[in-house]
Design an enzyme around this catalytic site. Structure first.
Site, PDB file in Angstrom:
ATOM      1  N   ARG A 194     -13.797   0.227  -0.804  1.00 46.90           N
ATOM      2  CA  ARG A 194     -12.802   0.692  -1.521  1.00 46.90           C
ATOM      3  C   ARG A 194     -11.577   0.184  -1.205  1.00 46.90           C
ATOM      4  O   ARG A 194     -10.032   0.491  -2.473  1.00 46.90           O
ATOM      5  CB  ARG A 194     -12.398   2.837  -1.138  1.00 46.90           C
TER       6      ARG A 194
ATOM      7  N   CYS B  34      -8.623  -1.831  -3.974  1.00 42.99           N
ATOM      8  CA  CYS B  34      -6.632  -1.867  -4.076  1.00 42.99           C
ATOM      9  C   CYS B  34      -6.116  -2.982  -4.043  1.00 42.99           C
ATOM     10  O   CYS B  34      -5.265  -3.178  -4.685  1.00 42.99           O
ATOM     11  CB  CYS B  34      -6.664  -0.948  -3.132  1.00 42.99           C
TER      12      CYS B  34
ATOM     13  N   CYS C  83       0.558  -1.361   0.659  1.00 49.23           N
ATOM     14  CA  CYS C  83      -0.197   0.031  -0.094  1.00 49.23           C
ATOM     15  C   CYS C  83       0.649   1.314  -0.227  1.00 49.23           C
ATOM     16  O   CYS C  83       0.972   2.494  -0.515  1.00 49.23           O
ATOM     17  CB  CYS C  83      -0.993   0.141   1.247  1.00 49.23           C
TER      18      CYS C  83
ATOM     19  N   HIS D 107       0.820   4.767  -1.749  1.00 52.44           N
ATOM     20  CA  HIS D 107       0.055   6.008  -1.299  1.00 52.44           C
ATOM     21  C   HIS D 107       1.058   6.840  -0.292  1.00 52.44           C
ATOM     22  O   HIS D 107       0.653   7.621   0.234  1.00 52.44           O
ATOM     23  CB  HIS D 107      -1.606   5.764  -0.232  1.00 52.44           C
TER      24      HIS D 107
HETATM   25  C1  HEC Z   1      -0.476   0.502  -8.022  1.00 53.14           C
HETATM   26  C2  HEC Z   1      -1.019   1.045  -7.268  1.00 53.14           C
HETATM   27  C3  HEC Z   1      -1.912   1.018  -5.737  1.00 53.14           C
HETATM   28  C4  HEC Z   1      -1.654  -0.063  -4.537  1.00 53.14           C
HETATM   29  C5  HEC Z   1      -0.509  -0.220  -4.565  1.00 53.14           C
HETATM   30  C6  HEC Z   1      -2.210   0.013  -3.717  1.00 53.14           C
HETATM   31  N1  HEC Z   1      -3.186   1.495  -4.317  1.00 53.14           N
HETATM   32 FE1  HEC Z   1      -4.925   2.384  -2.758  1.00 53.14          FE
HETATM   33  N2  HEC Z   1      -5.297   3.238  -4.464  1.00 53.14           N
HETATM   34  C7  HEC Z   1      -4.479   3.342  -6.223  1.00 53.14           C
HETATM   35  C8  HEC Z   1      -5.542   4.167  -7.071  1.00 53.14           C
HETATM   36  C9  HEC Z   1      -4.585   4.902  -8.231  1.00 53.14           C
HETATM   37  C10 HEC Z   1      -6.345   4.726  -6.035  1.00 53.14           C
HETATM   38  C11 HEC Z   1      -7.415   6.293  -6.721  1.00 53.14           C
HETATM   39  C12 HEC Z   1      -6.935   7.083  -7.487  1.00 53.14           C
HETATM   40  C13 HEC Z   1      -6.515   8.028  -5.271  1.00 53.14           C
HETATM   41  O1  HEC Z   1      -7.684   8.214  -4.672  1.00 53.14           O
HETATM   42  O2  HEC Z   1      -5.513   7.473  -4.684  1.00 53.14           O
HETATM   43  C14 HEC Z   1      -6.576   4.641  -4.669  1.00 53.14           C
HETATM   44  C15 HEC Z   1      -7.252   4.696  -3.933  1.00 53.14           C
HETATM   45  C16 HEC Z   1      -7.440   4.256  -2.821  1.00 53.14           C
HETATM   46  C17 HEC Z   1      -8.151   4.897  -1.473  1.00 53.14           C
HETATM   47  C18 HEC Z   1      -9.434   5.791  -1.520  1.00 53.14           C
HETATM   48  C19 HEC Z   1      -8.607   7.180  -1.276  1.00 53.14           C
HETATM   49  C20 HEC Z   1      -9.376   8.467  -1.169  1.00 53.14           C
HETATM   50  O3  HEC Z   1      -9.066   9.740  -1.162  1.00 53.14           O
HETATM   51  O4  HEC Z   1     -10.604   7.890  -1.883  1.00 53.14           O
HETATM   52  C21 HEC Z   1      -8.390   4.266  -0.077  1.00 53.14           C
HETATM   53  C22 HEC Z   1      -8.312   4.069   1.369  1.00 53.14           C
HETATM   54  C23 HEC Z   1      -6.178   3.629  -0.999  1.00 53.14           C
HETATM   55  N3  HEC Z   1      -6.304   3.524  -2.122  1.00 53.14           N
HETATM   56  C24 HEC Z   1      -5.785   2.440  -0.098  1.00 53.14           C
HETATM   57  C25 HEC Z   1      -5.011   1.303   0.238  1.00 53.14           C
HETATM   58  C26 HEC Z   1      -4.429   0.564   0.835  1.00 53.14           C
HETATM   59  C27 HEC Z   1      -5.120   0.091   2.222  1.00 53.14           C
HETATM   60  C28 HEC Z   1      -3.801  -0.375  -0.176  1.00 53.14           C
HETATM   61  C29 HEC Z   1      -3.079  -1.549   0.070  1.00 53.14           C
HETATM   62  C30 HEC Z   1      -3.390  -3.023   1.243  1.00 53.14           C
HETATM   63  C31 HEC Z   1      -3.606   0.092  -1.231  1.00 53.14           C
HETATM   64  N4  HEC Z   1      -4.930   1.944  -1.245  1.00 53.14           N
HETATM   65  C32 HEC Z   1      -2.530   0.458  -2.316  1.00 53.14           C
HETATM   66  C33 HEC Z   1      -3.564   2.819  -5.770  1.00 53.14           C
HETATM   67  C34 HEC Z   1      -3.174   1.540  -5.297  1.00 53.14           C
END
Ligand code: HEC
Length: 312
Positions: free
Chosen positions: A269, A273, A219, A223
């Site tokens: 959400r 991811c 994650c 992020h």
């Molecule tokens: C390959 C890259 C990637 C990884 C690895 C990833 N994410 Fe994301 N995530 C994204 C993308 C692209 C979005 C949509 C754009 C944004 O809001 O960041 C997102 C959105 C989110 C959001 C919503 C943010 C908002 O403002 O609404 C959350 C919460 C989130 N991720 C949590 C996680 C968590 C917890 C993990 C690990 C378990 C994770 N992500 C792993 C790419 C990733």
């Protein structure tokens, strides 16, 4: 013998002394402050600090699409906090927020009696509290409590059927709670008051920083280090402030719903991811999911609760 007892007593005294309540969150507080500093530095002057923070972004993007000088509270707006283009469409949608009607449905659900005559009001007497007190570590059950799980416990303990934990009624009720917390100017205030709570935090942190899936990404790689960079047509949101604004209405979810209801829970959400990483997400009521949320919420401590919000 007496000396031995005295020594043991002294050791016990030292041990209890070093473990006073304010110390259990010491590591978490260190992590949190470092995270805030990292993001404030990263988004202070992205073009100037390109080599440090944004080696893969173009100068044009950093100069023309990035908003600089971001501070703590600004990060609650996800990728709209730093992207000028993103912000424009965000503000357009917010003129007629599609979340309004769902908050109203949520309020109606809150007041509606169960078959036994009780209602959610008996489980959650103060909606603003319900929208701000979760997740927390229950020192009696030795387990993290989340709002999603608490809502279903309220239903089943009153003889009702549990709800789906991703969207629909649960998201409507959570939207009403979040809006009540926002109106009351509540902030995220997660406490770590015991060794067990600290251990739950550490497990959540480990989940966040563990690489997984065929891409071997954590994650944090997307992020924290990746925040601000693009993945296909999305800018990656910063970890800081990621949990302040749920449930969220997503245009993508609305497009795929027959009632145009695009509201979804934080668990939904995050599962998205995790699936994108090529993994099966933990169940929404599992220990893993609850501890992940606990860690994430702690890291946004002090930020205003501003849900429900809108995302692409
Ligand atoms: C390959 C890259 C990637 C990884 C690895 C990833 N994410 Fe994301 N995530 C994204 C993308 C692209 C979005 C949509 C754009 C944004 O809001 O960041 C997102 C959105 C989110 C959001 C919503 C943010 C908002 O403002 O609404 C959350 C919460 C989130 N991720 C949590 C996680 C968590 C917890 C993990 C690990 C378990 C994770 N992500 C792993 C790419 C990733």
């Amino acid at each position: 013998m007496l000396l031995k007892i005295a020594k043991t007593a002294a050791l016990v005294a030292i041990a209890t002394c070093t473990l006073n309540a304010s110390d259990f969150n010491a590591q978490a507080e260190k992590d949190r402050i470092a995270l805030v500093k990292y993001f404030e530095a990263k988004f202070d002057n992205p073009l100037k600090d390109k080599n440090v923070f944004f080696p893969y972004s173009t100068d044009d993007e950093l100069e023309n699409n990035f908003i600089s000088g971001l501070k703590f509270q600004d990060f609650s707006e996800g990728n709209y906090s730093f992207s000028k283009n993103g912000r424009m469409s965000y503000e357009e949608i917010k003129e007629f927020p599609p979340t309004e009607e769902f908050i109203e449905y949520g309020e109606a659900l809150y007041e509606k009696p169960f078959a036994n005559g009780k209602s959610f009001q008996d489980c959650f007497p103060n909606p603003a509290e319900a929208g701000s007190m979760y997740p927390y570590f229950d020192e009696t059950k030795k387990d993290v409590q989340t709002l999603t799980v608490a809502i279903n416990q309220c239903l089943t303990s009153n003889g009702e059927k549990a709800w789906k934990t991703t969207k629909g009624k649960i998201a409507h009720l959570e939207a009403f709670f979040a809006k009540s917390a926002q109106d009351d100017e509540k902030t995220i205030d997660v406490k770590i008051d015991s060794a067990e709570a600290a251990a739950a935090y550490e497990r959540g942190k480990k989940y966040y920083y563990t690489q997984r899936g065929y891409l071997k990404l954590s994650c944090a790689e997307c992020h924290v280090q990746g925040a601000g960079q693009r993945v296909r047509n999305e800018s990656l949101s910063p970890f800081l402030g990621q949990v302040t604004h749920f449930p969220v209405y997503r245009l993508k979810w609305a497009a795929g719903d027959k009632n145009n209801d695009g509201l979804g829970t934080l668990e939904r959400r995050m599962s998205g991811c995790i699936k994108d990483q090529g993994q099966v997400p933990p169940a929404n009521d599992s220990k893993e999911m609850k501890e992940l949320l606990f860690f994430m919420a702690y890291m946004s401590n002090g930020m205003k609760i501003d849900g429900p919000d809108i995302r692409k």
